[in-house]
Design a protein around this motif. Sequence first.
Motif, PDB file in Angstrom:
ATOM      1  N   ASN A 160       6.344  23.186  55.024  1.00  0.00           N
ATOM      2  CA  ASN A 160       5.919  22.644  56.308  1.00  0.00           C
ATOM      3  C   ASN A 160       5.305  21.256  56.195  1.00  0.00           C
ATOM      4  O   ASN A 160       5.278  20.510  57.178  1.00  0.00           O
ATOM      5  CB  ASN A 160       4.913  23.588  56.966  1.00  0.00           C
ATOM      6  N   ASP A 161       4.841  20.873  55.008  1.00  0.00           N
ATOM      7  CA  ASP A 161       4.269  19.545  54.814  1.00  0.00           C
ATOM      8  C   ASP A 161       5.215  18.602  54.083  1.00  0.00           C
ATOM      9  O   ASP A 161       4.799  17.551  53.583  1.00  0.00           O
ATOM     10  CB  ASP A 161       2.938  19.642  54.053  1.00  0.00           C
ATOM     11  N   GLY A 162       6.488  18.959  54.003  1.00  0.00           N
ATOM     12  CA  GLY A 162       7.492  18.057  53.450  1.00  0.00           C
ATOM     13  C   GLY A 162       7.556  17.999  51.946  1.00  0.00           C
ATOM     14  O   GLY A 162       8.153  17.071  51.395  1.00  0.00           O
ATOM     15  N   VAL A 163       6.971  18.984  51.247  1.00  0.00           N
ATOM     16  CA  VAL A 163       7.040  19.031  49.784  1.00  0.00           C
ATOM     17  C   VAL A 163       8.329  19.747  49.399  1.00  0.00           C
ATOM     18  O   VAL A 163       8.533  20.910  49.745  1.00  0.00           O
ATOM     19  CB  VAL A 163       5.816  19.758  49.191  1.00  0.00           C
ATOM     20  N   TRP A 164       9.190  19.044  48.643  1.00  0.00           N
ATOM     21  CA  TRP A 164      10.523  19.558  48.328  1.00  0.00           C
ATOM     22  C   TRP A 164      10.528  20.309  46.991  1.00  0.00           C
ATOM     23  O   TRP A 164       9.863  19.905  46.036  1.00  0.00           O
ATOM     24  CB  TRP A 164      11.535  18.424  48.245  1.00  0.00           C
ATOM     25  N   ASN A 165      11.274  21.387  46.970  1.00  0.00           N
ATOM     26  CA  ASN A 165      11.632  22.050  45.717  1.00  0.00           C
ATOM     27  C   ASN A 165      12.936  21.421  45.255  1.00  0.00           C
ATOM     28  O   ASN A 165      14.006  21.721  45.788  1.00  0.00           O
ATOM     29  CB  ASN A 165      11.797  23.554  45.937  1.00  0.00           C
ATOM     30  N   GLU A 166      12.857  20.543  44.284  1.00  0.00           N
ATOM     31  CA  GLU A 166      14.035  19.813  43.825  1.00  0.00           C
ATOM     32  C   GLU A 166      14.892  20.631  42.871  1.00  0.00           C
ATOM     33  O   GLU A 166      15.991  20.206  42.512  1.00  0.00           O
ATOM     34  CB  GLU A 166      13.609  18.503  43.148  1.00  0.00           C
ATOM     35  N   VAL A 167      14.385  21.783  42.420  1.00  0.00           N
ATOM     36  CA  VAL A 167      15.196  22.666  41.570  1.00  0.00           C
ATOM     37  C   VAL A 167      16.124  23.494  42.439  1.00  0.00           C
ATOM     38  O   VAL A 167      17.339  23.564  42.229  1.00  0.00           O
ATOM     39  CB  VAL A 167      14.294  23.562  40.703  1.00  0.00           C
ATOM     40  N   GLY A 168      15.562  24.121  43.473  1.00  0.00           N
ATOM     41  CA  GLY A 168      16.362  24.874  44.418  1.00  0.00           C
ATOM     42  C   GLY A 168      17.016  26.096  43.809  1.00  0.00           C
ATOM     43  O   GLY A 168      16.558  26.654  42.816  1.00  0.00           O
TER      44      GLY A 168
END
Length: 1020
Positions: A755-763
């Motif tokens: 919700n605060d725009g922090v991405w999981n770049e591993v996915g």
Amino acid sequence: MKLLRTFSVCLFLLWVVTEAKALNPDRDIHQLAHRSWTEKEGYPGRAEALAQTADGFLWIGTDDGLFRFDGVRFERYVPVSGDRLSAGPIRALHAFPDGSLWITYRFEYKICVLRNGALRCYGEEEGVTSNPTTIVQDHSGAIWANTEAGLLRLAGTRWEHIGKAWEFPEYVPSFSSEALFVDREGTLWVGVNHTILYLEKGTRRFKPTGVYAGLSIQIAEAPDGTLWVSDVLSYVREISKSISTISASTARCEATTPRGTPLQCPTDDQFVVKIKAPDNLLFDRNGSLWVATDSSGVARVSHSASMKAWSTLKASKDFQTFTSKDGLSADSCTPILEDHEGNIWVATQRGLDQFHDTALVPVPLPSSLYRVATAPADNGSIWVVGSWAYVAKIDGELNDPSWMPTDAFKLYRDQTGATWLLGSSLARWNGNKFQDVVKAPFSSNSGGPGMWNVARDSAGTLWAFAHKYGFFSLEHDHWKPWITPTKVTEQRVATMFSDSVGRVWVSTYEGDILTMNKGTIVDYSDSSDKPRSFIKAFAERSPQRIWGGDADGLLMIEQDQFRRMNPLGVSTLGDVTGIVDAGSHGVWLNTARGVIHISAEEVEHALADRSYHFRFERFDSDDGIPGRFESVYPYPKAIQGTDGRIWFTATKGVAWIDPRTTPPKNTLPPPVSILSVSADNSSHLQFADLRFPAHTANLRIDYTALSLSIPERVRFRYQLEGVDRGLQNVDTRRQAFYTNLGPGDYKFRVLACNNDGVWNEVGAVLTFAIAPAFYQTAWFLSCCALAFLLLIYAAYLFRIGQLKSQFAATLEARVDERTRIARDLHDTLLQSFNALLLRIQTVSNVLPDKPDEAKRRVEAALEQASEAVAEGRDTLNELRTRSVKTADLDQAIANFAKELSNSSSEEAFPEIRVQVEGTPVPMNPIVRDEVYRIVTEALRNAIQHADAKRIDVQIRYDAHRLRARIGDNGKGIDPSVMTHHKDGHWGLIGMKERAKLVGGTLEVWSQLNVGTEIELTVQL
């Protein structure tokens, strides 16, 4: 994919340990954001257990079996492999650090564990001989289970009953304590019968605490290491390894005293909390104690350090309750859980409830209050007036304010700190009450929005603008009117504002903007760049830079010019109803779309570059705003208090934020999971070695991300390598669709942000393959490629053949042309010279005896020589360009025969007769010439070689062909000449070649001493 999932889980757990936030203990429970998911949103029914596994899923154990929740959707869980899940009521769920989920049932002798989608269940054959209640894992990795008949420990693949060897009671009644807990030091605590035992780490001997627990339910550990236990007797008490005699006797006394009888038990300093029907306990990361009860909703002790005595705690603000009256889905709630992001979850009989922290602190107002206006007050408080009926001062806490009656609609605090109240009169706060100063500057007995407003300039003059009257100044508590243009007085005031250089700004509902500066009125109604809608709020950036907010967003007024500010990603911010410029802490706006914050850096960039689109962050009801935003009067709907806090007005109350502090951020990247894959309506849950058949037309991939704080704000990006050009931004959609994929191996990758725009770049990554049809296989394509190469080679050979044929045809044409030239020379020049030789020979014969005759013949020979030269010239011309001869074929042949007859000196020249049958038709000049050559050659041969007396030439025209016959009664042709070519004689061969050249046939019949007949047939 399993390795990637394991890596993602480990990385996520590391983030959980280092970055997880917790709820603010300084806030009342009612100031936390609360929401419920009920049956309408898919809640599966009464739940007894909650757990969150390492992959982020929230698991719910209900009376109807096991479900999982990703923040958006409730899903009945079906294991991918292994045993089947029972549909019976679940008693407890426990998530272990390795990602496994342990399950116990209320009416079954069974313990199940779920790992990576595979379910393994232990039953009576594996030692589970009673209903299990609670499962824990100690620091050594051993797994323990409390049951209705005693304690179990998992040893390999069987459960070991704990008894005398561990100094544990052999006899346990069928209804015993359920509590089982491992503290931070590794000590195992277990409730049994009516007491609590403990097993220190590394030992095999249980020791008594001496506490009388009265069928304990759950144990929890406070931040200071103290342990608390709840029991069925509505007590929550502290326990330890040594309990005093007084404490034990007090507990027994309390448990045995009949209900309703005053307690007369010995006292102790030990803290004991009396809570009606307590069930599960939880200390959150900030040390607040949460208690779920069977009938009284949720209780919370915000600061555990304040737990000194029940009598003082019950009355303090640290003890808070939240029930169905406050919005809880039901008052009967058993499980309570703190998730990885620090949110608190409670499962009730009717729904799943969540409490989470917010960026803004809400302060609810009475539901009867509407059309709320605010103004700063002393000591960081604010004044609130609403409904033209009540005014009060609030400080941001949930204390009940003292509401005072009034007919006012607006509040105003000037630069000196004086607070004014606008209604039918102008009143001023004197420290105890609002005291009337002067009536409103118009004759009506009531005031209201649009009727009048006030603002104080930098010189200390309080100015008013009144509908129908214009400007007034307050002098010695009396209104002094100022001359105001008539068209200005007809307008209704929307808001007023004073800047630091002394100007008073007025915005009207008619869309006009006015300034009053020491009696001078400036009207901006004629400005070409004036905003289309009326200004609802002003704020000062600097003396010459004034912010304005209207229905189209934010604008800057600079040097009497109006400039629209452009946000990034949207066309407009919406209706701006309040503006606070907090300097280095940015600009804050109250808008119809929520609270907008623009950082100071973005503000400076946008002011320096007119083309720049500024970035911003938005806050709404999920961030603490109480209710919705509204755009109706009074204005402004955002103010800054005297302590620096910024306040925003909404439909259900107000909310504040301190711009000097960083709002709590969710720094945990959400774990991402692939849920299922559907190929042509066939669902697949196992992703190992996933292969789809040939001709798979439709593919759907369901995925999710486990950020539970505000799941509706989770956004996704995905890519199917080889198909998508880079990552596709799909916002909040949780499905990917592909159609008509070709055969091959594919890799699907999906990323998500919280919700605060922090991405999981591993996915999460999914690999799969689509089988080829026979015509898509490598061997078939190889065969096609080979066939194509062979086809190309065949075409190459064909082309080579064409080139060779063209070359041969060119050579043949050249040979044919040379042959034709030879024929033409033979039939023209050669024959003419032969005739000329005959004439010369004749002249030679008659010259001695007949000189006159010789002269005549010489002249004729000369004429014939000229004709031969002309004929040669004509032949050369025909070699360069064909000319169409218009003479009739039969006439030309007759003329030729006549010439032959006239040129001969012999008396016995054969009789030549030319006969034509049929109607002559136009002929191709080349065909006509060749027919003419053939006939004339035959005539020459008959005259020179046949010694014929008569030669007949018959030309017959049929519908589609021409037939020419030349016959004589001469000596015939030697058969050897007919079958073998004689050197130097090309007449017969030339005639056949000419006939073939024009597509005709030439037949020759000859008999010695009888004659010769030649027949030429040509198609017309």
